[in-house]
Design an enzyme around this catalytic site. Structure first.
Site, PDB file in Angstrom:
ATOM      1  CB  CYS A 282      -9.851   9.601  -8.738  1.00 26.30           C
ATOM      2  SG  CYS A 282      -9.654   7.953  -9.399  1.00 26.30           S
TER       3      CYS A 282
ATOM      4  CG  HIS B 281     -10.308   9.355  -4.447  1.00 25.04           C
ATOM      5  ND1 HIS B 281     -11.461   8.815  -4.961  1.00 25.04           N
ATOM      6  CD2 HIS B 281      -9.284   8.726  -5.082  1.00 25.04           C
ATOM      7  CE1 HIS B 281     -11.148   7.903  -5.856  1.00 25.04           C
ATOM      8  NE2 HIS B 281      -9.831   7.815  -5.955  1.00 25.04           N
TER       9      HIS B 281
ATOM     10  CG  ASN C 290     -11.054   4.315  -6.783  1.00 21.67           C
ATOM     11  OD1 ASN C 290     -11.768   5.247  -7.149  1.00 21.67           O
ATOM     12  ND2 ASN C 290      -9.737   4.320  -6.958  1.00 21.67           N
TER      13      ASN C 290
HETATM   14  O1  UT7 Z   1      -8.068   6.300  -7.535  1.00 22.52           O
HETATM   15  C1  UT7 Z   1      -6.904   6.715  -8.177  1.00 22.52           C
HETATM   16  C2  UT7 Z   1      -5.735   6.476  -7.359  1.00 22.52           C
HETATM   17  N1  UT7 Z   1      -5.543   5.076  -7.108  1.00 22.52           N
HETATM   18  C3  UT7 Z   1      -4.942   4.735  -6.004  1.00 22.52           C
HETATM   19  O2  UT7 Z   1      -4.666   5.586  -5.199  1.00 22.52           O
HETATM   20  C4  UT7 Z   1      -4.598   3.290  -5.808  1.00 22.52           C
HETATM   21  C5  UT7 Z   1      -3.255   3.217  -5.159  1.00 22.52           C
HETATM   22  N2  UT7 Z   1      -2.718   1.880  -5.017  1.00 22.52           N
HETATM   23  C6  UT7 Z   1      -3.236   0.936  -4.185  1.00 22.52           C
HETATM   24  O3  UT7 Z   1      -4.284   1.123  -3.595  1.00 22.52           O
HETATM   25  C7  UT7 Z   1      -2.420  -0.296  -3.945  1.00 22.52           C
HETATM   26  O4  UT7 Z   1      -1.164  -0.127  -4.529  1.00 22.52           O
HETATM   27  C8  UT7 Z   1      -3.065  -1.608  -4.483  1.00 22.52           C
HETATM   28  C9  UT7 Z   1      -4.268  -1.982  -3.630  1.00 22.52           C
HETATM   29  C10 UT7 Z   1      -3.475  -1.439  -5.937  1.00 22.52           C
HETATM   30  C11 UT7 Z   1      -2.046  -2.747  -4.379  1.00 22.52           C
HETATM   31  O5  UT7 Z   1      -1.615  -2.873  -3.043  1.00 22.52           O
HETATM   32  P1  UT7 Z   1      -0.048  -2.939  -2.687  1.00 22.52           P
HETATM   33  O6  UT7 Z   1       0.050  -3.130  -1.246  1.00 22.52           O
HETATM   34  O7  UT7 Z   1       0.596  -1.721  -3.288  1.00 22.52           O
HETATM   35  O8  UT7 Z   1       0.404  -4.263  -3.403  1.00 22.52           O
HETATM   36  P2  UT7 Z   1       1.502  -4.468  -4.529  1.00 22.52           P
HETATM   37  O9  UT7 Z   1       0.999  -4.006  -5.853  1.00 22.52           O
HETATM   38  O10 UT7 Z   1       2.817  -3.933  -4.065  1.00 22.52           O
HETATM   39  O11 UT7 Z   1       1.583  -6.044  -4.541  1.00 22.52           O
HETATM   40  C12 UT7 Z   1       2.003  -6.783  -3.399  1.00 22.52           C
HETATM   41  C13 UT7 Z   1       1.771  -8.252  -3.658  1.00 22.52           C
HETATM   42  C14 UT7 Z   1       2.276  -8.717  -5.014  1.00 22.52           C
HETATM   43  O12 UT7 Z   1       2.744 -10.036  -4.868  1.00 22.52           O
HETATM   44  P3  UT7 Z   1       4.320 -10.339  -4.735  1.00 22.52           P
HETATM   45  O13 UT7 Z   1       4.930  -9.764  -5.988  1.00 22.52           O
HETATM   46  O14 UT7 Z   1       4.755  -9.625  -3.481  1.00 22.52           O
HETATM   47  O15 UT7 Z   1       4.363 -11.818  -4.662  1.00 22.52           O
HETATM   48  C15 UT7 Z   1       1.040  -8.726  -5.857  1.00 22.52           C
HETATM   49  O16 UT7 Z   1       1.134  -9.624  -6.936  1.00 22.52           O
HETATM   50  O17 UT7 Z   1       0.349  -8.507  -3.668  1.00 22.52           O
HETATM   51  C16 UT7 Z   1      -0.001  -9.175  -4.868  1.00 22.52           C
HETATM   52  N3  UT7 Z   1      -1.340  -8.797  -5.226  1.00 22.52           N
HETATM   53  C17 UT7 Z   1      -2.436  -9.466  -4.821  1.00 22.52           C
HETATM   54  N4  UT7 Z   1      -2.575 -10.571  -4.076  1.00 22.52           N
HETATM   55  C18 UT7 Z   1      -3.824 -11.000  -3.845  1.00 22.52           C
HETATM   56  C19 UT7 Z   1      -1.744  -7.723  -5.970  1.00 22.52           C
HETATM   57  N5  UT7 Z   1      -3.067  -7.715  -6.059  1.00 22.52           N
HETATM   58  C20 UT7 Z   1      -3.527  -8.800  -5.367  1.00 22.52           C
HETATM   59  C21 UT7 Z   1      -4.811  -9.302  -5.104  1.00 22.52           C
HETATM   60  N6  UT7 Z   1      -4.906 -10.398  -4.338  1.00 22.52           N
HETATM   61  N7  UT7 Z   1      -5.917  -8.701  -5.567  1.00 22.52           N
END
Ligand code: UT7
Length: 337
Positions: free
Chosen positions: A120, A264, A294
């Site tokens: 990215c 970004h 993204n």
């Molecule tokens: O471009 C290169 C750089 N990339 C980035 O900068 C991306 C950085 N990361 C992010 O944008 C975020 O971490 C994500 C959008 C990928 C994920 O968001 P988050 O708030 O960090 O969620 P998480 O991974 O901590 O997950 C929280 C909960 C989990 O459930 P439990 O374990 O709390 O029950 C996940 O399983 O959200 C769940 N979850 C979802 N639920 C519904 C993860 N993805 C989804 C989804 N829909 N698509």
């Protein structure tokens, strides 16, 4: 003429172009594919839809369209281009590089070429290299492109990543100037120790396809992007914030002198955290993540092109560009338009 003490060369943005394929993947479409919801995706990422290229459309096909628009906007002919730099982690072929394929397709016969694999942060790396060539007096006109067909490395069974990514290309024409505008300062940094927070396990020389196929084929989408989302998130906020402050200082400016930030577009919550850290109002940060998701290395030039064409960014503005991605890699650049 060489770059003497009396003549300060800088790389000015004299044209830009971008392209997104017509097909749109909405949050409602994703609800039918994985266990997710429009509400979760919107509040956790800010994304509503992303554009996905057809099977027939390659990354270079998108890059050609963005580059044609940038050349027209810059009033350059293909033969004027002296270097083509392409940021991509989704090249058409492993060999030749996207920049060589693009050079051929566009007839940029006088150009040297290079591909940058900084995920990215690929565009920011390319722009920084281009400005160094121009500042040193070696070259006058360089085309920098960010292009990704991320849909080819996205696992549409993994709800943690498939909701994020889209396909796009952005291109920027950089030309030597002595009028005080152009790239004022750039900063690039990486932390290879954290490489496996965002990576593709299968397909390289550590795990070549012929061997993988002999052993039963690809399992669990391992030839696609794997990401430890929340770890990457924290790093992105910290490192892009530090990089921003560094280039503002190196440019001899203060945060209040920044007219527009083009970050970004990875997650609206990352963008908001950066905005708060830099103490900038919402109207000084360009956001189009809702419509494109993204798009990795295409993200910054796509947003920049949009902001230039809709006049959100104007001649004379100080524009802060920020990027962060797999590697981990990151960078910032302050550009006077
Ligand atoms: O471009 C290169 C750089 N990339 C980035 O900068 C991306 C950085 N990361 C992010 O944008 C975020 O971490 C994500 C959008 C990928 C994920 O968001 P988050 O708030 O960090 O969620 P998480 O991974 O901590 O997950 C929280 C909960 C989990 O459930 P439990 O374990 O709390 O029950 C996940 O399983 O959200 C769940 N979850 C979802 N639920 C519904 C993860 N993805 C989804 C989804 N829909 N698509």
């Amino acid at each position: 003429m060489s770059n003497s003490n009396t003549t300060k060369y800088r790389a000015k943005i004299v044209g830009s172009g971008s392209y997104v394929p017509p097909d749109i993947l909405t949050n409602a479409d994703l609800e039918a594919i994985v266990d997710t919801s429009d509400e979760w995706i919107t509040t956790r990422t800010g994304i509503k839809e992303r554009h996905i290229a057809s099977r027939e459309m390659s990354g270079v096909d998108m890059a050609v369209k963005a580059s044609e628009a940038a050349l027209e906007n810059a009033n350059w002919k293909p033969e004027d281009v002296e270097m083509v730099i392409v940021g991509t982690v989704t090249p058409d072929y492993r060999l030749p590089s996207n920049s060589c394929v693009l050079q051929d397709r566009m007839g940029m016969v006088n150009a040297g070429t290079m591909d940058i694999a900084a995920a990215c942060a690929g565009y920011i790396h390319g722009q920084s290299i281009a400005s160094a060539y121009i500042e040193s007096g070696q070259l006058e006109r360089i085309l920098v492109i960010g292009v990704e067909k991320l849909s080819t490395i996205t696992n549409y069974k993994d709800r943690g990543t498939c909701i994020l990514f889209g396909d796009a290309a952005g291109a920027v024409a950089l030309e030597r100037t002595t009028d005080g505008s152009g790239v004022l300062s750039s900063f690039l940094k990486s932390d290879g120790r954290l490489g496996k927070l965002l990576w593709i396990p299968v397909g390289g020389t550590q795990s070549p396809y012929p061997e993988v196929m002999r052993n039963g084929g690809v399992q669990n989408g391992e030839d696609c992007l794997h990401m430890a989302g929340s770890e990457v998130f924290k790093q992105a906020v910290r490192q892009m914030g530090d990089a921003a402050l560094k280039v503002i200082e190196r440019s001899g400016l203060e945060t209040k002198d920044v007219d527009m930030v083009v970050p970004h577009q990875a997650n609206i919550r990352i963008i908001d955290a950066l905005r708060k850290r830099l103490d900038l109002p919402e109207e000084k940060v360009y956001v189009n993540i809702d419509r494109f998701g993204n798009t990795s290395s295409a993200s910054v030039p796509l947003a920049l092109d949009e902001a230039l064409r809709n006049k959100t960014i104007k001649e004379g503005d100080n524009v802060l560009m920020l990027a962060f991605g797999g590697g981990l890699t990151w960078g910032a650049s302050l550009v006077r338009m």
